[in-house]
Design a protein around this motif. Structure first.
Motif, PDB file in Angstrom:
ATOM      1  N   ARG A  63       4.016  56.028 -47.079  1.00 58.82           N
ATOM      2  CA  ARG A  63       3.441  56.185 -48.222  1.00 58.82           C
ATOM      3  C   ARG A  63       4.364  56.680 -49.333  1.00 58.82           C
ATOM      4  NH1 ARG A  63      -1.193  61.049 -49.057  1.00 58.82           N
ATOM      5  NH2 ARG A  63      -1.258  60.863 -51.679  1.00 58.82           N
ATOM      6  N   ASN A  64       4.488  55.976 -50.420  1.00 56.35           N
ATOM      7  CA  ASN A  64       5.354  56.373 -51.552  1.00 56.35           C
ATOM      8  C   ASN A  64       4.819  57.533 -52.167  1.00 56.35           C
ATOM      9  OD1 ASN A  64       7.764  56.302 -53.514  1.00 56.35           O
ATOM     10  ND2 ASN A  64       6.273  55.035 -54.631  1.00 56.35           N
ATOM     11  N   MET A  65       5.534  58.894 -52.614  1.00 55.81           N
ATOM     12  CA  MET A  65       4.853  60.010 -53.018  1.00 55.81           C
ATOM     13  C   MET A  65       5.652  60.116 -54.598  1.00 55.81           C
ATOM     14  SD  MET A  65       2.737  61.036 -51.229  1.00 55.81           S
ATOM     15  CE  MET A  65       2.520  62.549 -51.931  1.00 55.81           C
ATOM     16  N   ALA A  66       6.797  59.129 -54.636  1.00 56.39           N
ATOM     17  CA  ALA A  66       7.506  59.382 -55.958  1.00 56.39           C
ATOM     18  C   ALA A  66       6.673  59.007 -57.217  1.00 56.39           C
ATOM     19  CB  ALA A  66       8.690  58.441 -55.813  1.00 56.39           C
ATOM     20  N   TRP A  67       6.638  60.004 -58.162  1.00 59.24           N
ATOM     21  CA  TRP A  67       6.022  59.498 -59.352  1.00 59.24           C
ATOM     22  C   TRP A  67       6.341  58.186 -59.988  1.00 59.24           C
ATOM     23  CZ3 TRP A  67       5.762  64.732 -62.670  1.00 59.24           C
ATOM     24  CH2 TRP A  67       5.267  65.489 -61.742  1.00 59.24           C
ATOM     25  N   GLY A  68       5.537  57.383 -60.533  1.00 58.58           N
ATOM     26  CA  GLY A  68       5.654  56.200 -61.079  1.00 58.58           C
ATOM     27  C   GLY A  68       4.723  55.383 -60.763  1.00 58.58           C
ATOM     28  N   LEU A 308       7.402  67.798 -44.818  1.00 58.35           N
ATOM     29  CA  LEU A 308       7.322  69.124 -45.343  1.00 58.35           C
ATOM     30  C   LEU A 308       7.119  69.122 -46.529  1.00 58.35           C
ATOM     31  CD1 LEU A 308      10.490  70.998 -43.542  1.00 58.35           C
ATOM     32  CD2 LEU A 308       7.819  71.195 -43.219  1.00 58.35           C
ATOM     33  N   PRO A 309       6.581  70.156 -47.418  1.00 56.28           N
ATOM     34  CA  PRO A 309       6.373  69.869 -48.973  1.00 56.28           C
ATOM     35  C   PRO A 309       7.471  69.629 -49.734  1.00 56.28           C
ATOM     36  CG  PRO A 309       5.193  72.009 -48.016  1.00 56.28           C
ATOM     37  CD  PRO A 309       6.010  71.251 -46.661  1.00 56.28           C
ATOM     38  N   GLY A 310       7.355  68.987 -50.805  1.00 54.07           N
ATOM     39  CA  GLY A 310       8.671  68.447 -51.503  1.00 54.07           C
ATOM     40  C   GLY A 310       8.009  68.689 -53.025  1.00 54.07           C
ATOM     41  N   ASP A 311       9.069  68.339 -53.875  1.00 56.60           N
ATOM     42  CA  ASP A 311       8.778  68.301 -55.224  1.00 56.60           C
ATOM     43  C   ASP A 311       7.669  67.430 -55.941  1.00 56.60           C
ATOM     44  OD1 ASP A 311      10.718  70.309 -55.627  1.00 56.60           O
ATOM     45  OD2 ASP A 311      12.366  68.931 -56.183  1.00 56.60           O
ATOM     46  N   TYR A 312       7.687  66.395 -54.916  1.00 58.93           N
ATOM     47  CA  TYR A 312       6.592  65.239 -55.408  1.00 58.93           C
ATOM     48  C   TYR A 312       5.573  65.120 -54.412  1.00 58.93           C
ATOM     49  CZ  TYR A 312      10.180  64.805 -59.080  1.00 58.93           C
ATOM     50  OH  TYR A 312      11.055  64.997 -60.085  1.00 58.93           O
ATOM     51  N   GLY A 313       5.262  66.171 -53.595  1.00 59.68           N
ATOM     52  CA  GLY A 313       4.272  66.168 -52.603  1.00 59.68           C
ATOM     53  C   GLY A 313       4.859  66.450 -51.145  1.00 59.68           C
ATOM     54  N   ALA A 314       5.697  65.467 -50.623  1.00 63.81           N
ATOM     55  CA  ALA A 314       5.968  65.924 -49.306  1.00 63.81           C
ATOM     56  C   ALA A 314       7.513  64.774 -49.170  1.00 63.81           C
ATOM     57  CB  ALA A 314       5.241  65.135 -48.469  1.00 63.81           C
ATOM     58  N   ASP A 315       8.311  65.733 -48.247  1.00 65.67           N
ATOM     59  CA  ASP A 315       9.511  64.877 -47.968  1.00 65.67           C
ATOM     60  C   ASP A 315       9.645  64.678 -46.405  1.00 65.67           C
ATOM     61  OD1 ASP A 315      10.369  64.857 -50.628  1.00 65.67           O
ATOM     62  OD2 ASP A 315      11.355  66.912 -50.213  1.00 65.67           O
ATOM     63  N   LEU A 316      10.364  63.861 -45.742  1.00 63.57           N
ATOM     64  CA  LEU A 316      10.343  63.627 -44.280  1.00 63.57           C
ATOM     65  C   LEU A 316      11.658  63.894 -43.902  1.00 63.57           C
ATOM     66  CD1 LEU A 316       8.941  59.898 -44.167  1.00 63.57           C
ATOM     67  CD2 LEU A 316       7.878  62.132 -43.450  1.00 63.57           C
ATOM     68  N   TYR A 317      11.700  64.644 -42.669  1.00 63.17           N
ATOM     69  CA  TYR A 317      12.877  65.346 -42.257  1.00 63.17           C
ATOM     70  C   TYR A 317      12.684  64.668 -40.738  1.00 63.17           C
ATOM     71  CZ  TYR A 317      13.388  68.475 -45.972  1.00 63.17           C
ATOM     72  OH  TYR A 317      13.515  69.154 -47.221  1.00 63.17           O
ATOM     73  N   THR A 318      14.015  64.839 -40.064  1.00 61.63           N
ATOM     74  CA  THR A 318      14.095  64.551 -38.652  1.00 61.63           C
ATOM     75  C   THR A 318      15.007  65.749 -38.074  1.00 61.63           C
ATOM     76  OG1 THR A 318      16.312  63.442 -38.856  1.00 61.63           O
ATOM     77  CG2 THR A 318      14.371  62.123 -39.187  1.00 61.63           C
ATOM     78  N   LEU A 330      15.424  63.004 -44.316  1.00 66.77           N
ATOM     79  CA  LEU A 330      15.452  61.449 -44.039  1.00 66.77           C
ATOM     80  C   LEU A 330      14.904  60.965 -45.351  1.00 66.77           C
ATOM     81  CD1 LEU A 330      15.981  59.115 -42.162  1.00 66.77           C
ATOM     82  CD2 LEU A 330      13.324  59.098 -41.607  1.00 66.77           C
ATOM     83  N   LEU A 331      13.795  61.155 -46.012  1.00 65.02           N
ATOM     84  CA  LEU A 331      13.374  60.546 -47.107  1.00 65.02           C
ATOM     85  C   LEU A 331      12.774  61.587 -48.115  1.00 65.02           C
ATOM     86  CD1 LEU A 331      11.380  57.640 -45.548  1.00 65.02           C
ATOM     87  CD2 LEU A 331      13.116  57.415 -47.102  1.00 65.02           C
ATOM     88  N   THR A 332      13.152  61.330 -49.452  1.00 72.66           N
ATOM     89  CA  THR A 332      12.319  62.044 -50.323  1.00 72.66           C
ATOM     90  C   THR A 332      11.132  61.516 -50.891  1.00 72.66           C
ATOM     91  OG1 THR A 332      14.532  62.994 -51.195  1.00 72.66           O
ATOM     92  CG2 THR A 332      12.839  63.027 -52.650  1.00 72.66           C
ATOM     93  N   ALA A 333      10.188  62.338 -51.303  1.00 73.10           N
ATOM     94  CA  ALA A 333       8.994  61.810 -51.844  1.00 73.10           C
ATOM     95  C   ALA A 333       8.249  60.907 -51.033  1.00 73.10           C
ATOM     96  CB  ALA A 333       9.277  61.411 -53.071  1.00 73.10           C
ATOM     97  N   ALA A 334       8.001  61.287 -49.439  1.00 74.31           N
ATOM     98  CA  ALA A 334       7.623  60.193 -48.475  1.00 74.31           C
ATOM     99  C   ALA A 334       6.769  60.778 -47.615  1.00 74.31           C
ATOM    100  CB  ALA A 334       8.806  59.798 -47.905  1.00 74.31           C
ATOM    101  N   LEU A 335       5.670  60.107 -47.344  1.00 75.66           N
ATOM    102  CA  LEU A 335       4.600  60.833 -46.103  1.00 75.66           C
ATOM    103  C   LEU A 335       4.057  59.560 -45.375  1.00 75.66           C
ATOM    104  CD1 LEU A 335       3.019  63.343 -45.592  1.00 75.66           C
ATOM    105  CD2 LEU A 335       1.230  62.452 -47.224  1.00 75.66           C
TER     106      LEU A 335
END
Length: 341
Positions: A63-68, A308-318, A330-335
């Motif tokens: 799921r793309n959490m980036a604004w746009g 984990l919570p990020g600036d645009y909702g969530a980021d993915l970590y490993t 791993l990914l910014t603005a992703a869930l």
């Protein structure tokens, strides 16, 4: 004060309240419009073809959490280049998972008065195969490795696992037969070797075995959580280990990664990530020190991924699954990722 003056005061108060309401609506509309505009420095996202089918190259669908204009859509990137441009599908999901060419997409249906929710089963081309109404807010989704079984969990009371008064409902669907178990609460519960009956029993966070018969999940009762192993044929669940939430079964089916409540942690952020060896029931704490409120996903046999919570909702970590190493974004603005081959 005369009646005329009272009316003038009332009209003035109504005018002020109306202005405040209008300003609030305009502010909300501006915030919504802002999320429709790409943010500076954000990931590049363009419309294109997204598939859940097996392919030559490993990829991530999430799921793309980036604004746009593509916010909340399912997008894909090559697993080897996660920071590269994202290809957007046009399909929006609150929660998502995929395996074996089948996807499960938990969606909001926007209404004039209130939103409703539904579970949509997707084929490999992201076309709808079937959909089912949901009795609450989507929170977890999983697909068996073969793509035959799907599961979802919703909140039907409360809206946070950190809350003391939440209630969940977890359903399992056999896409081959169409049989839907609307709640795992229909199953017989064997706790500590004995039949267990309690009105406060809740289930969430299903993860499937390869045999399309067995699964693991969290069961909560009397203020405690348990890892349970379920059998779809006998319609039973059996407790295995205490203080386990949102398990995820490893590719070799020897371990589960899960979140565990730890002593001394904040009541709003009480969890630490652990891996449990299913043969020995030995726990290994992972190197992520932050509280993780997610059902982790195995990237491969050695690595797990989580949000984990990020600036645009969530980021993915490993993080490595053996307790070594350190977390890596791993990914910014992703869930809600699915790692597909």
């Amino acid at each position: 004060m005369t009646l005329r003056n009272k009316l003038l005061v009332l009209l003035a108060a109504l005018a002020v309240l109306g202005g405040v309401a209008a300003a609030s609506l305009l502010h909300a509309a501006d915030r919504a419009a802002e999320k429709d505009r790409p943010q500076a420095g954000g990931p590049a996202v363009e419309s294109g073809h997204v598939s859940l089918a097996a392919g030559a190259d490993r990829r991530i669908v999430f799921r793309n959490m980036a604004w746009g204009p593509h916010r909340d859509e399912l997008v894909t990137v090559p697993a080897g280049a996660p920071g590269g441009p994202r290809t957007a599908s046009g399909v929006k999901c609150l929660r998502f998972f995929a395996a074996g060419g089948t996807g499960i997409c938990l969606q909001a249906v926007r209404g004039a008065v209130e939103d409703t929710y539904r579970a949509v089963v997707l084929d490999a081309s992201l076309k709808e195969r079937a959909h089912y109404p949901l009795p609450g807010i989507p929170t977890r989704a999983r697909v068996s490795p073969s793509g035959r079984l799907v599961a979802w969990t919703v909140f039907v009371g409360g809206d946070s696992y950190a809350s003391a008064n939440f209630s969940t409902r977890t359903a399992v669907l056999d896409t081959a037969t169409g049989r839907l178990t609307q709640s795992l609460e229909e199953f017989r519960v064997i706790k500590d070797g004995k039949d267990h009956h309690a009105a406060d029993t809740n289930f969430w966070g299903v993860t499937f075995s390869r045999d399309d018969r067995h699964f693991y999940a969290t069961m909560a009762t009397a203020g405690q959580t348990y890892l349970v192993r379920g059998d779809l044929t006998t319609r039973t669940v059996t407790t295995l280990h205490q203080n386990v939430e949102c398990p995820s079964l490893s590719p070799d089916e020897t371990r589960v990664v899960y979140k565990k409540r730890v002593a001394g942690a904040s009541t709003d952020a009480p969890w630490h990530e652990y891996v449990l060896d299913l043969a020995t029931l030995r726990e290994t704490a992972l190197a992520e020190s932050r509280s993780v409120d997610d059902q982790a996903v195995w990237l491969d046999a050695r690595t797990v991924s989580y949000s984990l919570p990020g600036d645009y909702g969530a980021d993915l970590y490993t993080v490595p699954a053996d307790g070594s190493g350190a977390p890596r974004r791993l990914l910014t603005a992703a869930l809600a990722p699915a790692f597909l081959q």
